[in-house]
Design a protein around this motif. Structure first.
Motif, PDB file in Angstrom:
ATOM      1  N   SER A  43     -32.535   9.678   0.921  1.00 25.38           N
ATOM      2  CA  SER A  43     -31.925   8.477   0.365  1.00 25.38           C
ATOM      3  C   SER A  43     -31.510   7.536   1.482  1.00 25.38           C
ATOM      4  O   SER A  43     -31.334   7.950   2.625  1.00 25.38           O
ATOM      5  N   PRO A  75     -33.855   6.681  -3.641  1.00 28.40           N
ATOM      6  CA  PRO A  75     -32.494   6.331  -4.066  1.00 28.40           C
ATOM      7  C   PRO A  75     -31.713   5.685  -2.932  1.00 28.40           C
ATOM      8  O   PRO A  75     -31.955   5.972  -1.757  1.00 28.40           O
ATOM      9  N   TYR A  77     -27.629   4.613  -1.808  1.00 34.03           N
ATOM     10  CA  TYR A  77     -26.187   4.657  -2.018  1.00 34.03           C
ATOM     11  C   TYR A  77     -25.617   3.476  -1.250  1.00 34.03           C
ATOM     12  O   TYR A  77     -25.919   3.303  -0.062  1.00 34.03           O
ATOM     13  N   ALA A  86     -25.899  -2.515 -10.334  1.00 29.27           N
ATOM     14  CA  ALA A  86     -26.761  -1.701  -9.472  1.00 29.27           C
ATOM     15  C   ALA A  86     -28.222  -1.896  -9.867  1.00 29.27           C
ATOM     16  O   ALA A  86     -28.594  -1.690 -11.010  1.00 29.27           O
ATOM     17  N   ASN A  89     -32.829   0.997  -7.533  1.00 29.15           N
ATOM     18  CA  ASN A  89     -32.550   2.440  -7.399  1.00 29.15           C
ATOM     19  C   ASN A  89     -31.234   2.715  -6.676  1.00 29.15           C
ATOM     20  O   ASN A  89     -31.136   3.652  -5.883  1.00 29.15           O
ATOM     21  N   ALA A  90     -30.229   1.893  -6.932  1.00 29.48           N
ATOM     22  CA  ALA A  90     -28.967   2.010  -6.200  1.00 29.48           C
ATOM     23  C   ALA A  90     -27.850   2.581  -7.053  1.00 29.48           C
ATOM     24  O   ALA A  90     -27.800   2.377  -8.262  1.00 29.48           O
ATOM     25  N   ALA A  91     -26.971   3.303  -6.387  1.00 30.57           N
ATOM     26  CA  ALA A  91     -25.701   3.759  -6.954  1.00 30.57           C
ATOM     27  C   ALA A  91     -24.619   3.272  -6.001  1.00 30.57           C
ATOM     28  O   ALA A  91     -24.799   3.313  -4.775  1.00 30.57           O
ATOM     29  N   PHE A  92     -23.516   2.813  -6.542  1.00 25.74           N
ATOM     30  CA  PHE A  92     -22.460   2.247  -5.710  1.00 25.74           C
ATOM     31  C   PHE A  92     -21.388   3.274  -5.387  1.00 25.74           C
ATOM     32  O   PHE A  92     -20.999   4.077  -6.230  1.00 25.74           O
ATOM     33  N   LYS A  94     -17.736   3.048  -4.545  1.00 26.42           N
ATOM     34  CA  LYS A  94     -16.716   2.003  -4.678  1.00 26.42           C
ATOM     35  C   LYS A  94     -15.389   2.351  -4.021  1.00 26.42           C
ATOM     36  O   LYS A  94     -14.726   1.492  -3.471  1.00 26.42           O
ATOM     37  N   GLU A 100     -16.588  10.226  -0.381  1.00 27.91           N
ATOM     38  CA  GLU A 100     -17.795  10.305  -1.206  1.00 27.91           C
ATOM     39  C   GLU A 100     -19.042  10.540  -0.354  1.00 27.91           C
ATOM     40  O   GLU A 100     -19.933  11.296  -0.740  1.00 27.91           O
TER      41      GLU A 100
END
Length: 178
Positions: A43, A75, A77, A86, A89-92, A94, A100
């Motif tokens: 990722s 993916p 991040y 998002a 293919n992104a996840a945040f 926060k 994390e």
């Protein structure tokens, strides 16, 4: 345990901001080095600014070597407190970014960081970097955002590899000296 690998482009005076200045030095050696790093990663881990720049450019690109396909499919991040939608293919990430990211690393994720100077400083502060690759371009810009700001805590690294490309770019690879 996973790992976090950072690949950063800098000038001789440490500027890393908006690296359009890399174009005259780009060659097959650098392209292969970056493709190898990307191929070995699960990722991407990006800061907000780098994510926005990449997301605006990469989805429309294609190349024979497969870099564009790989970067578009993998993916991502993104450490951000401001983005809400998002895409690509992104996840945040926060809140509690260091925690994390450490959890992603514990989950055996192989994360590759491009650019993202503020994020790299946070990773460095929390001893989360496993490999640091500096591609030093043979020019001085005289102004711009520097890779490391003044006042960060001292961290020691060991040089594991160094080579110079035909275009004069020095690729130096380091691991933390713990």
């Amino acid at each position: 345990m996973g790992k976090i690998v950072v690949s950063m482009y800098v000038t001789l005076d440490g500027v890393m901001e908006l690296p359009s200045w890399t174009a005259p030095y780009w060659n097959d050696e650098i392209a292969k080095f970056e493709l190898d790093l990307l191929s070995a990663s699960d990722s991407l881990l990006l800061g907000r600014i780098t994510y926005e720049e990449f997301a605006a450019r990469w989805p429309e690109r294609d190349d024979e070597e497969g870099f564009a396909r790989r970067i578009n499919e993998m993916p991502k991040y993104v450490a951000t407190t401001t983005l809400t939608k998002a895409e690509w293919n992104a996840a945040f990430i926060k809140e509690n970014a260091a925690e994390e990211i450490a959890n992603l690393k514990k989950a055996k994720k192989k994360l590759l960081v491009y650019g993202s100077g503020t994020l790299v400083e946070k990773l460095l502060e929390h001893d989360l970097i496993d490999e640091l690759h500096l591609l030093t371009f043979p020019l001085v810009l005289g102004e711009g955002k520097r890779l490391f700001k003044e006042g960060i805590d001292q961290k020691k690294f060991m040089l594991t590899d160094s080579r110079t490309t035909d275009s004069g770019v020095v690729i130096s690879s380091y691991v933390p000296d713990k």
